[in-house]
Write an enzyme that holds these catalytic residues in place. Structure first.
Site, mmCIF file in Angstrom:
data_model
loop_
_atom_site.group_PDB
_atom_site.id
_atom_site.type_symbol
_atom_site.label_atom_id
_atom_site.label_comp_id
_atom_site.label_asym_id
_atom_site.label_seq_id
_atom_site.Cartn_x
_atom_site.Cartn_y
_atom_site.Cartn_z
ATOM 1 N N SER A 90 0.693 4.323 -2.510
ATOM 2 C CA SER A 90 0.308 5.618 -2.330
ATOM 3 C C SER A 90 1.402 6.509 -2.989
ATOM 4 C CB SER A 90 0.268 5.837 -0.773
ATOM 5 O OG SER A 90 1.485 5.772 -0.277
ATOM 6 N N ILE A 124 0.891 -1.299 -0.055
ATOM 7 C CA ILE A 124 0.112 -0.182 0.072
ATOM 8 C C ILE A 124 0.999 1.262 -0.025
ATOM 9 C CG2 ILE A 124 -1.792 1.383 1.459
ATOM 10 C CD1 ILE A 124 -2.839 -1.598 2.263
ATOM 11 N N TYR A 125 1.874 1.245 0.582
ATOM 12 C CA TYR A 125 2.795 2.428 0.913
ATOM 13 C C TYR A 125 3.434 2.678 -0.492
ATOM 14 C CZ TYR A 125 7.096 4.960 2.068
ATOM 15 O OH TYR A 125 7.848 6.028 1.986
ATOM 16 N N ALA A 126 4.074 1.728 -1.220
ATOM 17 C CA ALA A 126 4.423 2.087 -2.643
ATOM 18 C C ALA A 126 3.386 2.432 -3.528
ATOM 19 C CB ALA A 126 5.035 0.674 -3.196
#
Lengths: 290, 107
Positions: free
Chosen positions: A146, A142-144
């Site tokens: 975003s 999810i971080y990447a």
């Protein structure tokens, strides 16, 4: 002198950036959540504090008013980002879009340094080396995801945005390893010293030649190694057998990176891997003698 | 092979248990310190820190303290007990300070 805004400026990386900018005689405006610890920042000459929330438009406009440039560090990071998708997108993507919008209205020529991640490239194990900034992006978490979305938004709305895709950051202090290292034992990795990341960020915000560019930020040739070798160096210093380390079975996002342009423009690769190991060794000796 | 820090911790735990058993109802405050040390070390046993060389000096110091404590409790003369328990508490605090390792930063 108009201040440089540092979002996330009260965090651990943010404080180092603020400190470095002050050393370079820049005035700084720190923008961070009211719940953060401002003890090293408050009341210091050349540092202004704006407490607020990047997800709130009025707070963002207040933070951006009158600044000469922006260093945008505020973000939700793993592992928190992986548990809260909605909040991660609100902070990392919408927060970034709002910041760019406010900056374009108040000072369209100002630089905006955005800290992205090499994790946006996804699994590059089978690719030709090294990974360049033109490589396709494919999120593994999810971080990447975003960060990819935030980069896209900046490219569309903020021509002076400088995107730094930062590799794993090595901090020269003794830290607990993760239960499972986020890469395979034989995977290529090229991390970067924390101080060199701070140098890159500060160089990017004050360098006209950096405007509008995307850079990989990694340690350089001396930092190119494999997962097992990197962990073994660390474990050897601590006297722990490498057999204690557990690695991922599937490839993580780590690789070797093309940093020729970033180094030419930003001149940030100042700490070799050997110097980092020496710093760690000194830290361990110091702890052993206490 | 068991790491020296883990081996030391196991010795400290066993000694603390024996000292507590040997004290009966005496030295209530000292017994609390010893019980707290057992709890902390039981909790820490699986942590990475105890596997490292960094754990050797502070656990050696704590081990030395509890062995001395055990000897005076077994000998029945508790006059040095308060002084030794204070030293043990101080060394346990040092151990905890060293063991406070922050997480690895990976972006």
């Amino acid at each position: 002198m108009r201040p440089i805004l540092v979002t996330g400026g009260a965090g651990s990386a943010g404080k180092l950036v603020v400190q470095r900018l002050r050393q370079e005689n820049c005035t700084v405006r720190v923008f961070d959540l009211p719940s953060m610890n401002y003890t090293d920042l408050e009341g210091r000459e050349g540092i202004e504090i704006v407490r607020g929330d990047i997800t709130k438009l009025t707070d963002v406009y207040q933070a951006v008013a009158g600044v000469s440039a922006v260093v945008h560090l505020a973000a939700l990071l793993p592992p928190a980002s992986e548990r809260r998708r909605e909040l991660t997108f609100a902070v990392n993507v919408e927060g970034t879009s709002r910041l760019a919008e406010a900056l374009m209205q108040s000072n369209p020529n100002a630089a905006l340094v955005f800290t992205s991640s090499v994790s946006t490239y996804g699994n590059t194990m089978d690719e030709k080396l090294p990974v360049t900034v033109t490589h396709s992006q494919q999120a593994l978490d999810i971080y990447a995801e975003s960060k990819i979305a935030a980069e896209k938004s900046l490219k569309e709305s903020c021509p002076n945005a400088i995107i730094l895709r930062i590799s794993g950051i090595s901090v020269p202090s003794v830290q607990s390893p993760p239960d499972i290292w986020p890469f395979m034992a034989d995977q290529r990795i090229e991390f970067v010293h924390r101080n060199d990341v701070v140098t890159a960020i500060c160089a990017a915000v004050t360098n006209e030649a950096a405007k509008g560019k995307v850079f990989n930020i990694a340690g350089g040739l001396t930092w190119r190694t494999t997962g097992r070798a990197y962990v073994k160096d660390y474990f050897d210093l601590l006297g722990v057998p490498i057999e204690e380390a557990q690695f991922q079975d599937e490839p993580g996002w780590c690789d070797w990176y093309d940093t020729e342009e970033s180094q030419r423009v930003l001149r940030y690769q100042q700490t070799s891997y050997q110097a980092y190991l020496q710093q760690l060794s000194n830290e361990i000796q110091q702890m052993m003698s206490e | 092979m068991t790491a020296k820090g883990i081996e030391n911790s196991e010795t400290i735990i066993e000694s603390c248990k024996l000292i507590i058993a040997g004290l009966d109802s005496q030295e209530a405050e000292g017994k609390e310190v010893l019980q707290s040390a057992i709890d902390i070390l039981e909790d820490m046993k699986e942590k990475f820190f105890l596997k490292t060389n960094l754990a050797i000096p502070p656990t050696n110091a704590c081990k030395k303290d509890v062995i001395e404590l055990q000897l005076i409790v077994e000998g029945g003369d508790l006059s040095r007990f308060p002084e030794l328990i204070d030293r043990f508490r101080g060394n346990m605090e040092k151990l905890l300070k060293h063991a406070k390792m922050e997480g690895v930063i990976i972006t």
